[in-house]
Design a protein around this motif. Structure first.
Motif, short mmCIF file in Angstrom:
data_model
loop_
_atom_site.label_atom_id
_atom_site.label_comp_id
_atom_site.label_asym_id
_atom_site.label_seq_id
_atom_site.Cartn_x
_atom_site.Cartn_y
_atom_site.Cartn_z
N HIS A 78 0.88 -1.34 -0.03
CA HIS A 78 0.23 0.21 0.00
C HIS A 78 0.55 1.21 -0.28
O HIS A 78 1.05 1.63 -0.47
CB HIS A 78 -0.74 0.57 1.18
N ARG A 79 2.07 1.20 0.90
CA ARG A 79 2.59 2.50 1.19
C ARG A 79 4.13 2.65 -0.28
O ARG A 79 3.85 3.60 -0.73
CB ARG A 79 3.56 2.28 2.15
N ARG A 80 4.30 1.17 -0.16
CA ARG A 80 5.48 2.04 -1.49
C ARG A 80 4.84 1.85 -2.91
O ARG A 80 5.38 1.92 -3.71
CB ARG A 80 6.41 0.70 -0.48
N ALA A 81 4.11 0.25 -3.57
CA ALA A 81 3.86 0.31 -4.41
C ALA A 81 2.30 1.02 -5.04
O ALA A 81 2.09 1.41 -6.36
CB ALA A 81 4.20 -0.97 -4.36
N ALA B 220 -5.07 -6.30 -10.57
CA ALA B 220 -3.89 -5.47 -9.65
C ALA B 220 -2.82 -5.04 -10.17
O ALA B 220 -2.18 -4.38 -10.29
CB ALA B 220 -3.87 -6.29 -8.18
N ALA B 221 -2.34 -6.72 -10.50
CA ALA B 221 -0.78 -6.50 -11.93
C ALA B 221 -0.66 -5.79 -13.19
O ALA B 221 -0.44 -5.25 -12.78
CB ALA B 221 -0.32 -8.02 -12.05
N ALA B 222 -2.15 -6.04 -13.58
CA ALA B 222 -2.28 -5.15 -14.77
C ALA B 222 -2.50 -3.45 -14.81
O ALA B 222 -1.36 -3.07 -15.50
CB ALA B 222 -3.12 -5.78 -15.44
N ARG B 223 -2.75 -3.18 -12.92
CA ARG B 223 -2.93 -2.01 -12.61
C ARG B 223 -1.62 -0.72 -13.23
O ARG B 223 -1.55 -0.23 -13.15
CB ARG B 223 -3.62 -1.67 -11.84
N TYR B 224 -0.90 -1.53 -13.27
CA TYR B 224 0.91 -1.53 -12.86
C TYR B 224 1.67 -1.25 -14.08
O TYR B 224 2.59 -0.69 -14.39
CB TYR B 224 1.96 -2.45 -11.96
N TRP B 225 1.13 -1.97 -14.98
CA TRP B 225 1.63 -1.64 -16.79
C TRP B 225 1.20 -0.59 -17.42
O TRP B 225 1.65 -0.24 -18.87
CB TRP B 225 1.66 -3.61 -17.21
N VAL B 264 -3.25 -19.14 -8.18
CA VAL B 264 -3.52 -18.10 -7.85
C VAL B 264 -1.72 -18.38 -7.01
O VAL B 264 -1.37 -16.46 -7.25
CB VAL B 264 -4.25 -18.49 -6.33
N VAL B 265 -1.16 -18.84 -6.78
CA VAL B 265 0.04 -18.64 -6.46
C VAL B 265 0.81 -18.11 -7.52
O VAL B 265 1.89 -17.20 -7.48
CB VAL B 265 1.20 -20.15 -5.93
N VAL B 266 0.39 -18.57 -9.22
CA VAL B 266 1.11 -18.67 -10.31
C VAL B 266 0.52 -16.70 -10.31
O VAL B 266 1.59 -16.13 -10.89
CB VAL B 266 1.07 -18.64 -11.66
N SER B 267 -0.42 -17.29 -10.49
CA SER B 267 -0.51 -15.35 -10.88
C SER B 267 -0.66 -14.27 -9.29
O SER B 267 0.22 -13.27 -9.95
CB SER B 267 -2.45 -14.76 -10.69
N SER B 268 0.31 -14.53 -7.93
CA SER B 268 0.49 -13.41 -7.54
C SER B 268 2.19 -13.70 -7.41
O SER B 268 2.57 -12.64 -7.00
CB SER B 268 -0.06 -14.46 -5.81
N ALA B 269 2.49 -14.63 -7.82
CA ALA B 269 3.96 -14.02 -8.29
C ALA B 269 4.06 -13.22 -9.41
O ALA B 269 4.74 -12.10 -9.17
CB ALA B 269 4.81 -15.74 -8.79
N VAL B 270 3.10 -13.57 -10.34
CA VAL B 270 2.80 -12.62 -11.22
C VAL B 270 2.71 -11.45 -10.94
O VAL B 270 3.31 -10.27 -11.18
CB VAL B 270 1.74 -12.56 -13.15
N ALA B 271 1.46 -10.77 -10.03
CA ALA B 271 1.49 -9.80 -9.40
C ALA B 271 3.15 -8.92 -8.75
O ALA B 271 2.78 -8.06 -8.79
CB ALA B 271 0.25 -10.08 -8.68
N PHE B 276 6.90 -4.71 -8.06
CA PHE B 276 8.29 -4.57 -7.72
C PHE B 276 9.12 -3.77 -8.52
O PHE B 276 9.65 -2.86 -9.20
CB PHE B 276 8.33 -5.47 -7.19
N PHE B 277 8.67 -4.83 -10.68
CA PHE B 277 9.91 -3.90 -11.74
C PHE B 277 8.74 -3.30 -12.29
O PHE B 277 9.15 -3.01 -13.45
CB PHE B 277 9.96 -5.11 -12.24
N ALA B 278 7.59 -3.06 -11.97
CA ALA B 278 7.02 -2.74 -13.68
C ALA B 278 7.39 -1.44 -14.04
O ALA B 278 7.59 -0.78 -13.50
CB ALA B 278 5.04 -2.56 -13.30
N PRO B 279 7.85 -0.81 -15.39
CA PRO B 279 8.60 0.32 -15.54
C PRO B 279 7.34 1.80 -15.25
O PRO B 279 6.12 1.37 -14.92
CB PRO B 279 8.65 0.38 -17.02
N LYS B 280 7.64 2.99 -14.32
CA LYS B 280 7.97 3.25 -14.11
C LYS B 280 6.68 3.56 -12.72
O LYS B 280 6.84 4.23 -11.48
CB LYS B 280 5.95 4.78 -14.85
N LYS B 281 5.53 2.67 -12.74
CA LYS B 281 5.04 2.18 -11.09
C LYS B 281 5.45 0.98 -9.90
O LYS B 281 5.20 0.93 -9.17
CB LYS B 281 3.67 2.07 -11.95
N GLY B 282 5.69 0.47 -11.09
CA GLY B 282 7.44 -0.33 -9.91
C GLY B 282 7.77 -0.12 -8.66
O GLY B 282 8.03 0.98 -8.91
#
Lengths: 290, 438
Positions: A78-81, B220-225, B264-271, B276-282
């Motif tokens: 929530h805070r960092r990302a 939620a993961a897609a929101r970062y890209w 679920v674990v795979v999609s959480s890993a993607v998330a 962490f690493f999505a450009p700009k928003k990660g």
């Protein structure tokens, strides 16, 4: 006697969870309780695999660790990302729960754990696991003692942190102006919720923990605005619900935890409906006079 | 490897059912999930996926068989009732959304548990496997289930396609949508129904507890890209399908492994990777950017020290010691030393035996920062009517941000000034650069 122990266990869980739940409901953080109660599963499995037993202490430690981990992850994302809180909760606890189920499937032979029991609990078995001293005196079910000590810790925590908890719940800005660390009290509360959840759910299951964390405080919140009265109502409701819930389960010959959750729902529905009717009547009365 | 080929060619009809079933359900869940996440209703998915249990049990109690269509219908009705209940409680009382969700979720699931014990005591032989609805077992999918899945997925796809614009508007600007005359309440109800439908599609294979994740996590993961809604929906669906396929493959290679949790674990890993690493928003790219900005600020502040020292004795080319520099401005010595090293490496400073001096480009950079600072101070005093002794801190921040275009605009608005509000000279760069201030 069996009925007494089961009702006592239910009431202890209801009071412990309800007292903390009041603060969660006021902080609009009820779903964190839901997250913790699901996320403890992998902690329990890992503790079980490492210690090789179903002793209470390793289980409590493992579950407590993952319970705190999930609150930390939620805060971190929530805070960092800049992840919105609801999505942070939804993503993290389902992940940990899935990991727990995978661990159980992977070590089926070695783990004497059932994924069902995490959700449903085994409150009916509480009276079987007795605490017997070396002299052979039977002191009653072990989990009653564990739950009683957790309740004591929670009561002491709320008693001595009352001012801080209240201020950080109602007016975090004012609290920080007074020099009270909102982050510290957030994590202390979360630690207490983890402890309560973890010690409760072995006997009552994740779902009843959520029902007791949110149900009685929500009903109390409908009835009163005053925090002290809310806490008192919650305690009363907890006792009534576990009593009625047990007898309903006995009468229907159904799941005890499920019945207690249903009774919580019925209580809420009655208070809610009563208030709706009274509101309507008041509106009509004021129309008639005005 | 052979396993992967077998899996991908879909030779085995069982594999085919499982794969297509998983793809359909994860794609439709991820698609609806995108709107749910944008409306900040992620936990609604959790509530629905728990709340379908009593419906499933009721359908079973009523029919006495494990008829998929009937049980999905029961699931749909109870999931839908739960959402209506949450909505009703939040709109009619002071109970907030989170508490309402938690309450409804646990009460519905509790009711399901009570009914489950009834079923267990009924002695009906068909009950075995009913708990697959709770934790999911994709391997048990059969042809007729797949038909139902396909119909549900097509309904979802059509509904989202038809109402895409309306959903987008409601998600981003509810008040505006209302003002334009969109039936916002009805659209909410429609999205609610679609959510329940998506959850219901998934429960046989993922199970009720984890279906919430298939709804929310890919979105939620897609929101970062991306910031574009269409792209977001597409990425979300892609992540969902990837998770569905991987989950199916894992339980194909290791049959004791449950499909749902692996999905679920795979999609959480993607998330998590996206967070962490999505450009700009990660987290990592943002941290890197912040660090870069902090370095630039430290460098520019260091260059300013040289300029200010130069202004005092009118010797801009002179070497300065660390002690000289520290006197001009409060600064952490380690930060200063690091900045000096970088400036020397970039050719903005000369390093002369414990002394540093501006190079020509260094001088120009320093003069520009000081110039921006003073122009901004002047702008604040003239246009914002702020007292001249209150403008320094603000200028200290903005001096690192102003672009050349803004600089020209400022200069134009202020009428090409020479002096700042403290009556010090504003350095000019265009005329003859280095020697101009002598």
């Amino acid at each position: 006697m069996i009925a007494f122990w089961i009702i006592l266990t239910g009431a202890l869980v209801a009071i412990t969870c309800g007292l903390l739940g009041c603060f969660l409901v006021l902080r609009k953080m009820s779903m964190v309780g839901d997250a913790i109660s699901h996320a403890v599963l992998p902690g329990i499995v890992i503790a079980f695999l490492l210690s090789g037993s179903r002793d209470t202490l390793p289980m409590l430690l493992g579950a407590g660790a993952t319970g705190l981990l999930v609150t930390f992850l939620i805060e971190y994302f929530h805070r960092r990302a800049n992840l919105q809180t609801d999505a942070a909760i939804g993503v993290t606890f389902t992940f940990l729960f899935a990991v727990g189920i995978i661990l159980i499937s992977a070590f089926t032979g070695q783990v004497d754990l059932d994924q069902d029991c995490v959700l449903y609990g085994e409150i009916a078995y509480v009276p079987i696991d007795l605490w017997v001293t070396s002299e052979g005196t039977v002191l009653g079910p072990r989990s009653v003692y564990i739950l009683a000590s957790v309740l004591l810790i929670v009561v002491l925590f709320i008693r001595f942190g009352y001012k801080e908890l209240k201020l950080t719940s109602f007016d975090p800005a004012f609290a920080s102006a007074l020099g009270i660390s909102t982050a510290l009290w957030h994590y202390l509360l979360m630690a207490a919720v983890s402890l309560a959840t973890v010690s409760s759910f072995e006997s009552v299951g994740a779902i009843l923990v959520i029902a007791f964390l949110i149900g009685p405080p929500a009903i109390a919140y409908l009835i009163s605005d005053d925090l002290k009265r809310m806490l008192a109502i919650t305690v009363g409701l907890g006792i009534v619900i576990s009593f009625v819930g047990y007898w309903m389960a006995y009468w229907l010959n159904a799941s005890i935890a499920g019945s207690m959750a249903v009774v919580t729902g019925i209580c809420f529905a009655s208070v809610f409906t009563y208030q709706q009717i009274r509101k309507k009547r008041l509106a009509r009365a004021s129309e008639a006079t005005g | 490897m052979q396993q992967l080929i077998d899996f991908l060619t879909l030779a085995d009809p069982n594999v085919r059912y499982v794969v297509w079933g998983n793809v359909l359900l994860s794609a439709s869940a991820a698609m609806v999930g995108a709107f749910i996440v944008l409306q900040k209703k992620a936990l609604i998915g959790d509530a629905v996926s728990h709340a379908v249990l009593p419906g499933i049990c009721a359908a079973f109690l009523f029919s006495g068989t494990k008829n998929t269509a009937l049980m999905l219908m029961g699931a749909f009705i109870s999931g839908w009732l739960a959402l209506i209940a949450i909505d009703y409680i939040t709109s009619r009382s002071k109970i907030k959304k989170d508490a309402a969700i938690g309450l409804v979720l646990s009460v519905f699931f509790g009711a399901g548990m009570v009914m489950m014990t009834f079923i267990q005591q009924s002695g009906n032989a068909a009950q075995s496997g009913l708990d697959h609805f709770i934790f999911g077992r994709a391997a048990t999918l059969i042809g007729s289930d797949l038909m139902i899945f396909s119909i549900l997925a097509i309904v979802l796809l059509l509904a989202v396609g038809l109402f895409f614009k309306a959903f987008a508007l409601v998600a981003f600007d509810r008040a505006f949508a209302e003002a334009l005359g969109y039936p916002v309440r009805k659209l909410d109800l429609l999205l609610t129904s679609l959510t329940v439908l998506a959850v219901v599609t998934g429960i046989t294979s993922v199970g009720v507890v984890l279906m919430a994740a298939m709804l929310v996590t890919p979105a939620a993961a897609a929101r970062y890209w991306t910031d574009n809604l269409k792209h977001m929906v597409a990425i979300s669906v892609a992540f969902g399908v990837f998770a569905g396929l991987t989950g199916a493959f894992i339980s194909y290679t290791a049959p004791s492994m449950p499909t749902g949790p692996w999905m679920v674990v795979v999609s959480s890993a993607v998330a998590f990777l996206s967070f962490f690493f999505a450009p700009k928003k990660g987290i990592v790219p943002r941290w890197y950017n912040q660090r870069k900005n902090q370095r630039i600020i430290a460098e520019e502040n260091t260059l300013k020290m040289f300029y200010h020292l130069g202004e005092q004795d009118n010797r801009f080319d002179d070497g300065r010691t660390l002690a000289d520099l520290v006197k001009t401005r409060e600064v952490n010595e380690n930060v200063l030393k690091a900045a000096l090293r970088r400036l020397v490496a970039n050719g903005l400073l000369y390093d002369r035996e414990k002394q540093w001096a501006l190079t020509k480009t260094g001088y120009l950079r320093a003069a520009r920062v000081v110039r921006l600072h003073r122009l901004w101070e002047l702008y604040l005093t003239q246009y914002m009517d702020i007292a001249s002794d209150h403008v320094h801190d603000d200028a200290e921040t903005i001096e690192h941000i102003i672009t050349p275009e803004l600089e020209r605009e400022l200069e134009h608005q202020l009428g090409y000034p020479d002096r700042d509000p403290h009556d010090t000279k504003i350095p000019k760069l265009q005329t003859n650069g280095h020697k101009e201030n002598r």
